[in-house]
Design a protein around this motif. Structure first.
Motif, mmCIF file in Angstrom:
data_model
loop_
_atom_site.group_PDB
_atom_site.id
_atom_site.type_symbol
_atom_site.label_atom_id
_atom_site.label_comp_id
_atom_site.label_asym_id
_atom_site.label_seq_id
_atom_site.Cartn_x
_atom_site.Cartn_y
_atom_site.Cartn_z
ATOM 1 N N ARG A 94 -9.278 -53.337 -3.369
ATOM 2 C CA ARG A 94 -8.741 -51.986 -3.201
ATOM 3 C C ARG A 94 -9.414 -51.256 -2.043
ATOM 4 N NH1 ARG A 94 -9.447 -49.261 -8.828
ATOM 5 N NH2 ARG A 94 -11.317 -50.571 -8.831
ATOM 6 N N ILE A 95 -9.713 -52.011 -1.003
ATOM 7 C CA ILE A 95 -10.325 -51.464 0.202
ATOM 8 C C ILE A 95 -9.263 -51.311 1.285
ATOM 9 C CG2 ILE A 95 -11.794 -52.080 2.175
ATOM 10 C CD1 ILE A 95 -13.512 -51.020 0.078
ATOM 11 N N GLY A 96 -9.252 -50.143 1.932
ATOM 12 C CA GLY A 96 -8.401 -49.909 3.082
ATOM 13 C C GLY A 96 -9.255 -49.661 4.312
ATOM 14 N N ILE A 97 -8.849 -50.215 5.444
ATOM 15 C CA ILE A 97 -9.574 -50.018 6.697
ATOM 16 C C ILE A 97 -8.580 -49.572 7.758
ATOM 17 C CG2 ILE A 97 -10.993 -51.088 8.484
ATOM 18 C CD1 ILE A 97 -11.823 -53.184 6.376
ATOM 19 N N VAL A 98 -8.825 -48.407 8.336
ATOM 20 C CA VAL A 98 -8.002 -47.902 9.427
ATOM 21 C C VAL A 98 -8.794 -48.068 10.720
ATOM 22 C CG1 VAL A 98 -6.839 -45.909 10.417
ATOM 23 C CG2 VAL A 98 -6.837 -46.245 7.940
ATOM 24 N N GLY A 99 -8.222 -48.801 11.666
ATOM 25 C CA GLY A 99 -8.914 -49.045 12.919
ATOM 26 C C GLY A 99 -9.550 -50.423 12.945
ATOM 27 N N PRO A 100 -10.132 -50.801 14.068
ATOM 28 C CA PRO A 100 -10.706 -52.138 14.224
ATOM 29 C C PRO A 100 -12.079 -52.252 13.590
ATOM 30 C CG PRO A 100 -11.043 -50.876 16.219
ATOM 31 C CD PRO A 100 -10.246 -49.994 15.302
ATOM 32 N N LEU A 101 -12.448 -53.474 13.169
ATOM 33 C CA LEU A 101 -13.813 -53.717 12.717
ATOM 34 C C LEU A 101 -14.738 -53.697 13.935
ATOM 35 C CD1 LEU A 101 -13.450 -56.606 10.094
ATOM 36 C CD2 LEU A 101 -13.961 -54.203 9.651
ATOM 37 N N PRO A 102 -15.904 -53.086 13.808
ATOM 38 C CA PRO A 102 -16.825 -53.043 14.946
ATOM 39 C C PRO A 102 -17.488 -54.397 15.171
ATOM 40 C CG PRO A 102 -17.870 -52.100 13.019
ATOM 41 C CD PRO A 102 -16.440 -52.391 12.626
ATOM 42 N N GLU A 103 -18.023 -54.599 16.358
ATOM 43 C CA GLU A 103 -18.824 -55.788 16.623
ATOM 44 C C GLU A 103 -20.106 -55.700 15.799
ATOM 45 O OE1 GLU A 103 -18.320 -58.563 18.439
ATOM 46 O OE2 GLU A 103 -16.259 -57.870 18.680
ATOM 47 N N PRO A 104 -20.504 -56.793 15.133
ATOM 48 C CA PRO A 104 -21.732 -56.754 14.334
ATOM 49 C C PRO A 104 -22.941 -56.411 15.190
ATOM 50 C CG PRO A 104 -20.452 -58.712 13.820
ATOM 51 C CD PRO A 104 -19.818 -58.098 15.030
ATOM 52 N N ASP A 105 -23.757 -55.465 14.733
ATOM 53 C CA ASP A 105 -24.960 -55.091 15.460
ATOM 54 C C ASP A 105 -26.194 -55.074 14.564
ATOM 55 O OD1 ASP A 105 -24.369 -52.887 13.924
ATOM 56 O OD2 ASP A 105 -24.201 -51.477 15.586
ATOM 57 N N GLY A 106 -26.089 -55.678 13.375
ATOM 58 C CA GLY A 106 -27.238 -55.792 12.485
ATOM 59 C C GLY A 106 -28.173 -56.895 12.942
ATOM 60 N N ASP A 107 -29.369 -56.928 12.352
ATOM 61 C CA ASP A 107 -30.382 -57.901 12.752
ATOM 62 C C ASP A 107 -30.025 -59.325 12.343
ATOM 63 O OD1 ASP A 107 -31.935 -55.935 13.849
ATOM 64 O OD2 ASP A 107 -33.067 -55.579 12.030
ATOM 65 N N GLY A 108 -29.422 -59.481 11.190
ATOM 66 C CA GLY A 108 -29.130 -60.816 10.680
ATOM 67 C C GLY A 108 -27.791 -60.842 9.986
ATOM 68 N N LYS A 109 -27.728 -61.591 8.882
ATOM 69 C CA LYS A 109 -26.477 -61.681 8.147
ATOM 70 C C LYS A 109 -26.698 -61.299 6.691
ATOM 71 C CE LYS A 109 -27.162 -66.643 7.368
ATOM 72 N NZ LYS A 109 -26.682 -68.003 7.666
ATOM 73 N N ILE A 110 -25.635 -60.824 6.092
ATOM 74 C CA ILE A 110 -25.641 -60.463 4.683
ATOM 75 C C ILE A 110 -24.848 -61.518 3.932
ATOM 76 C CG2 ILE A 110 -24.876 -58.755 2.990
ATOM 77 C CD1 ILE A 110 -25.210 -56.641 5.231
ATOM 78 N N VAL A 111 -25.430 -62.060 2.870
ATOM 79 C CA VAL A 111 -24.759 -63.077 2.060
ATOM 80 C C VAL A 111 -24.354 -62.450 0.739
ATOM 81 C CG1 VAL A 111 -24.992 -65.294 0.881
ATOM 82 C CG2 VAL A 111 -26.021 -64.972 3.138
ATOM 83 N N GLY A 112 -23.094 -62.628 0.368
ATOM 84 C CA GLY A 112 -22.595 -62.091 -0.892
ATOM 85 C C GLY A 112 -22.085 -63.198 -1.794
ATOM 86 N N THR A 113 -22.346 -63.074 -3.084
ATOM 87 C CA THR A 113 -21.980 -64.133 -4.010
ATOM 88 C C THR A 113 -21.123 -63.623 -5.166
ATOM 89 O OG1 THR A 113 -23.898 -63.844 -5.482
ATOM 90 C CG2 THR A 113 -24.219 -65.229 -3.551
ATOM 91 N N SER A 114 -20.277 -64.493 -5.657
ATOM 92 C CA SER A 114 -19.573 -64.436 -6.941
ATOM 93 C C SER A 114 -18.381 -63.488 -6.988
ATOM 94 C CB SER A 114 -20.567 -64.168 -8.078
ATOM 95 O OG SER A 114 -20.050 -64.709 -9.276
#
Length: 247
Positions: free
Chosen positions: A104-124
């Motif tokens: 149930r997520i809506g996104i208006v506009g483009p996703l930004p270029e990633p600028d975080g230090d690393g990566k986020i891992v999500g499970t399940s």
């Protein structure tokens, strides 16, 4: 918002606008009163992330109005959580909306270029996990999704150990007894954000059983957000992933 503030300060420095006029603009700038919502235009300036629209309880027209206000203030990408399908259908007629029905997520506009230090891992659990993942992506993070890796088949989790070990932050999402967060917390050296979900049978009490299990985790480095709160987990993981980028 940052760009507009810089431009205003430059005008004051150059003398093309008076201090009094600049102060007036700053007083007017923090929010726009739409009658049904006061849209916070200074959120990114204060907290590093722009205001997010909580879609539950808002009409499609109200959501569209808030999106318009945020875009006029310079926000390129707008995140809408807990958005109903009818609101998404309405907004798709008025804006470039991408809608994920599961989360149930809506996104208006483009996703930004990633600028975080690393990566986020999500499970399940996918619906809540997608809410977390999409939130983190809108906030400028690289996200790795690991689905169906619960403790009932631990070998599935251990097969992804390289991804887990390489994460800057991990979002562990689980219903039932909520043991997944403790298991992951005992394997990795990064923060683990535990999200209990309302998935489970009668004695799970709508996620309360998982919530209590996660709060009582024997693994250090595990923090817990509220039941089904994928948005909160994705937001917190983004803050962790951007800590090194701060001056």
């Amino acid at each position: 918002m940052h760009n507009s503030l810089t431009a205003l300060l430059t005008q004051v420095r150059d003398g093309s606008i008076s201090v009094a006029d600049a102060a007036l603009q700053l007083r007017e700038a923090p929010f726009e009163d739409l009658g049904y919502a006061r849209v916070d235009h200074h959120r990114r300036l204060r907290q590093g992330a722009a205001e997010v629209i909580y879609g539950a309880g808002k009409t499609p027209e109200q959501i569209a109005g808030i999106v318009d206000s945020l875009q006029r203030s310079g926000q390129k990408t707008v995140l809408i959580t807990r958005m109903k399908p009818e609101a998404a259908a309405y907004l798709q007629e008025h804006a470039a909306l991408t809608y994920d029905a599961a989360s149930r997520i809506g996104i208006v506009g483009p996703l930004p270029e990633p600028d975080g230090d690393g990566k986020i891992v999500g499970t399940s659990d996918i619906p809540v996990a997608e809410e977390a993942a999409l939130t983190a992506e809108v906030l400028g993070n690289r996200v790795v999704r690991l689905y169906d890796v619960g403790v009932a088949g631990l070998h599935r989790l251990l097969a992804s150990l390289d991804e887990l070990m390489g994460a800057r932050a991990i979002i562990a999402i689980a219903g039932m007894e909520g043991a997944l967060a403790s298991v992951i917390g005992g394997l990795v050296d990064c923060p683990v954000i535990a999200v209990p979900t309302s998935v489970g049978y009668g004695a799970s009490f709508g996620g309360v059983a998982a919530l209590l299990s996660m709060l009582n985790s024997c693994a250090s480095g595990v923090s817990v957000v509220n039941i089904d709160n994928g948005f909160g987990a994705g937001y917190l993981a983004s803050m962790i992933n951007h800590m090194g980028a701060k001056p």
